[in-house]
Write a protein that holds these residues in place. Structure first.
Motif, short mmCIF file in Angstrom:
data_model
loop_
_atom_site.label_atom_id
_atom_site.label_comp_id
_atom_site.label_asym_id
_atom_site.label_seq_id
_atom_site.Cartn_x
_atom_site.Cartn_y
_atom_site.Cartn_z
N THR A 554 0.86 -1.19 0.00
CA THR A 554 0.00 0.00 0.00
C THR A 554 0.89 1.24 0.00
N THR A 555 0.39 2.27 -0.68
CA THR A 555 1.11 3.55 -0.69
C THR A 555 0.14 4.63 -0.25
N PHE A 556 0.52 5.39 0.83
CA PHE A 556 -0.24 6.57 1.26
C PHE A 556 0.54 7.78 0.81
N VAL A 557 -0.18 8.69 0.10
CA VAL A 557 0.47 9.91 -0.41
C VAL A 557 -0.14 11.10 0.31
N LEU A 558 0.74 11.82 1.05
CA LEU A 558 0.32 13.03 1.76
C LEU A 558 0.81 14.24 0.94
N THR A 559 -0.11 15.15 0.60
CA THR A 559 0.32 16.38 -0.09
C THR A 559 0.10 17.57 0.82
N ILE A 560 1.13 18.46 0.86
CA ILE A 560 1.12 19.63 1.74
C ILE A 560 1.67 20.81 0.94
N PRO A 561 1.11 22.02 1.13
CA PRO A 561 1.66 23.16 0.40
C PRO A 561 3.14 23.38 0.70
N ARG A 562 3.84 23.74 -0.35
CA ARG A 562 5.27 23.95 -0.19
C ARG A 562 5.55 25.27 0.53
N GLY A 563 6.62 25.28 1.37
CA GLY A 563 6.94 26.49 2.13
C GLY A 563 8.04 27.29 1.47
N GLY A 564 8.48 28.39 2.20
CA GLY A 564 9.52 29.26 1.64
C GLY A 564 10.91 28.75 1.97
N ALA A 565 11.91 29.68 1.81
CA ALA A 565 13.31 29.30 2.05
C ALA A 565 13.57 29.09 3.53
N VAL A 566 14.66 28.32 3.83
CA VAL A 566 15.01 28.01 5.22
C VAL A 566 15.42 29.29 5.94
N SER A 567 14.86 29.53 7.18
CA SER A 567 15.23 30.76 7.92
C SER A 567 15.58 30.44 9.36
N GLY A 568 16.11 29.23 9.60
CA GLY A 568 16.62 28.88 10.93
C GLY A 568 15.53 28.69 11.95
N GLU A 569 14.46 27.96 11.64
CA GLU A 569 13.40 27.73 12.62
C GLU A 569 13.85 26.67 13.64
N LEU A 570 13.15 26.63 14.71
CA LEU A 570 13.47 25.64 15.75
C LEU A 570 12.65 24.39 15.54
N ALA A 571 13.28 23.24 15.81
CA ALA A 571 12.55 21.99 15.65
C ALA A 571 11.55 21.83 16.76
N PRO A 572 10.34 21.34 16.44
CA PRO A 572 9.35 21.10 17.48
C PRO A 572 9.77 19.94 18.37
N SER A 573 9.18 19.93 19.54
CA SER A 573 9.59 18.90 20.51
C SER A 573 9.06 17.54 20.11
N PRO A 574 9.98 16.53 19.92
CA PRO A 574 9.52 15.18 19.57
C PRO A 574 8.71 14.56 20.68
N THR A 575 8.97 14.92 21.89
CA THR A 575 8.27 14.33 23.02
C THR A 575 6.79 14.65 22.96
N ARG A 576 6.55 15.92 22.69
CA ARG A 576 5.17 16.37 22.63
C ARG A 576 4.42 15.66 21.51
N ALA A 577 5.10 15.55 20.36
CA ALA A 577 4.47 14.88 19.23
C ALA A 577 4.14 13.46 19.56
N SER A 578 5.07 12.79 20.24
CA SER A 578 4.82 11.38 20.52
C SER A 578 3.67 11.20 21.48
N THR A 579 3.56 12.05 22.47
CA THR A 579 2.51 11.87 23.45
C THR A 579 1.14 12.19 22.87
N ASP A 580 1.10 13.15 21.89
CA ASP A 580 -0.22 13.57 21.37
C ASP A 580 -0.69 12.77 20.19
N SER A 581 0.26 12.14 19.48
CA SER A 581 -0.14 11.69 18.16
C SER A 581 -0.18 10.18 17.98
N ILE A 582 0.61 9.44 18.66
CA ILE A 582 0.64 8.02 18.36
C ILE A 582 -0.61 7.37 18.90
N SER A 583 -1.43 6.94 17.97
CA SER A 583 -2.70 6.38 18.39
C SER A 583 -2.65 4.88 18.56
#
Ligand code: ADP
Length: 585
Positions: A554-583
């Protein structure tokens, strides 16, 4: 202009105007000159010539008569002289033989005197002189006869005496004088007649010359006229010939046109027959259509009736929708409240389980530790379910908070890999780290994007057997940075059991699970992951779709609008993502 109709005209029923040949018309004077002029001139010339010749001949005859008259005077004189010579010879010789000339001369004298009277004419003077001559001749002849008779009867002396009486000499002189007068008169007449003859001849010559010249002039004029006439006739004939040819050409064209018209007429007749049949067919169709129209009218009436019913039903449905929306809002409120109410005691249970597991309340036996672990796991599972339900309720009620910004895909994948890599390892599945452009950025809520990817990758792990393979690819579509329609597609491919084609859409509906019995109890979810993931993707102007082949993967294809150039953003916390998202954890 003359108008004549040819054969083609009679066939086509049309009349063609044919110009009449342009002929040469002579004036009446010209016609008279051409027909009677020459004849009149020739006749006149003939008459004049005839008159000239006739008068000339008459003059010549008169001249001849005059010559004869003059000759006759000489002959009369000669006869008298010869008679006198014979008489003298007899008187001298007394020989009768010498009287022969006398007798011959007397015989000729009568004829010559008659001739002289014949040729001398009837002029009174002349006639008088002739009468005098006749008398003188008779006198002389009588004197001669008398002397001869005397000679015979009385002898030579008596005869000589008679001669000497000079009566014979006087008669002879009279004769000579009269003959001279007559000859002179005749000579005068001869001269006059010769002059008249010459005049007549000259006049005839003039007539001939003038008549011939006039005839030549008229002939030349007529020749000119006739030449002109002939030329004009030739021109007219040529024009007539050209007109005839043109007429023949026109006739030929008309003939062709007639044939074509007949053909067209035939075609029109055929078309008329066909149109008649089509008309009858159309009439039949019209009758049929009328019947159908009646039926349609009845159907329309029914439809109008049904439409009014549908309208009422729609109103009822709107009422029901309003009620359903009300109910949905009430459900979402209920679910939110209940989730909150459920999570508080569950968190408390978790806290107490941790407290017991840490043996703060006293030492535990292994069986108790195992029980606490299961209680902990079940509690987490229940908490995860409650979170999913809460998320779905928030999305459906429009209460979801999204923090969309430019997000680095490399950072997102790094966070996700940390969480999924152990699952693939423990299950013996080859997981190929995503090979995406490290500079690639998308417009998304970082946490929600990680939640979608975690859900899709967890499913790939869950539904792929050991030894399988899961890969992640990135692709860009559309224009460059921030261009309208520029999208990034992320494809997650697995070599798992696959999904039937008719189920590919259903798996995105809440609480739908396919072949649940094939999934291990420990890995079973509730069928909310994909529903939440698609809703989240669409909330961020993207989408999530699936392609699959049973037994292949099976292939799942996720499409998301493309963003602009890299401007040194901070990575979001993986911990938070794991606690909220893994179902499915
Ligand atoms: P859950 O996984 O909790 O059952 P999901 O919404 O995540 O709920 O998935 C719905 C269903 O879709 C799953 O039960 C499974 O039958 C099917 N499914 C999802 N991902 C895959 C996959 N990668 N391979 C095969 N089936 C899948």
């Amino acid at each position: 202009m003359d108008t004549r109709a040819g054969p083609a005209d009679r066939r086509s029923g049309r009349s063609i105007r044919v110009p009449a040949p342009v002929g040469v018309r002579l004036t009446t004077l010209q016609r008279l000159g051409a027909t009677g002029g020459i004849a009149a001139i020739v006749l006149l010339l003939g008459l004049l010539t005839y008159a000239g010749l006739s008068s000339t001949r008459s003059a010549r005859e008169t001249v001849i008569r005059t010559h004869r008259a003059i000759e006759a005077t000489q002959a009369v004189l000669q006869d008298i002289t010869n008679a006198e010579t014979g008489q003298r010879g007899f008187l001298l010789s007394a020989n009768e033989r010498y009287l022969a000339p006398y007798h011959q001369a007397l015989n000729r004298l009568t004829a010559d005197t008659a001739l002289l009277r014949t040729f001398a004419g009837t002029d009174p003077v002349q006639t008088s002189e002739l009468d005098s001559l006749a008398t003188a001749v008779q006198t002389k002849v009588a004197e001669l006869g008398l002397t001869i008779t005397i000679m015979r009867t009385r002898g030579p002396a008596a005869a000589r005496a008679e001669v000497d009486s000079d009566r014979g000499k006087r008669a002879m002189d009279d004769i000579r004088g009269l003959l001279r007068k007559i000859a002179t008169r005749q000579q005068t007449l001869l001269d006059q007649r010769i002059a008249e003859s010459d005049r007549n001849y000259n006049l005839a010559e003039v007539f001939v010359v003038v008549g011939t010249t006039t005839a030549i002039v008229i002939a030349l004029m007529l020749n000119t006229l006739l030449t002109r006439f002939a030329n004009e006739q030739a021109d007219a004939a040529n024009r007539l010939d050209a007109q005839n040819r043109e007429l023949a050409d026109t006739n030929h064209k008309l003939s062709d046109l007639t044939v074509e018209l007949e053909l067209q007429n035939q075609q029109l007749q055929d078309q008329a027959v066909e149109m008649e049949s089509q008309q009858s067919h159309l009439q039949e169709q019209a009758a049929t259509m009328e019947v159908q129209s009646e039926e349609l009218r009845a159907t329309i009436e029914q439809l109008e009736h049904q439409t009014s019913l549908a309208e009422k039903a729609r109103e009822v449905a709107e009422e029901a929708t309003k009620s359903a929306e009300e109910a949905n809002r009430a459900k979402s409120l209920f679910l939110t409240t209940m989730s909150h109410e459920l999570r508080t005691p569950l968190n408390a249970i978790g806290g107490y389980v941790d407290l017991l597991a840490l043996e703060i309340r006293g030492p535990l036996v292994d069986a108790q530790r195992e029980d606490l672990r299961r209680i902990k796991k079940s509690g987490q599972h229940l908490l995860s379910l409650i979170n999913d339900i809460l998320n779905l309720a928030k999305i459906e009620s429009g209460q979801l908070d999204l923090h969309v910004r430019d997000v680095s895909l490399a950072v997102v994948f790094e966070n996700v890999d940390t969480l999924v890599a152990p699952q693939f390892n423990s299950k013996g599945i080859a997981y190929v780290f995503p090979q995406c452009d490290p500079m690639l950025r998308v417009r998304a809520d970082s946490d929600k994007l990680q939640q979608i990817l975690l859900n899709v990758l967890s499913n790939a792990c869950k539904f792929t057997g050991a030894g399988g393979r899961v890969t992640v690819d990135c692709d860009t579509k559309g224009d460059g940075d921030h261009g309208s329609g520029a999208m990034v597609s992320i494809a997650v491919r697995d070599t798992g059991r696959g999904i039937a084609q008719d189920k590919l859409e259903k798996i995105f509906e809440p609480f739908v699970q396919i072949d649940r019995h094939l999934t291990g109890v420990s890995q079973q979810g509730v069928g909310l992951g994909l529903a939440i993931s698609r809703d989240l993707a669409r909330s961020m102007s993207g989408d999530l779709v699936a392609e699959s082949v049973i037994g292949v993967g099976t292939t799942f294809v996720l499409t998301i609008p493309r963003g602009g150039a890299v401007s040194g953003e901070l990575a979001p916390s993986p911990t938070r993502a794991s606690t909220d998202s893994i179902s499915t954890a």
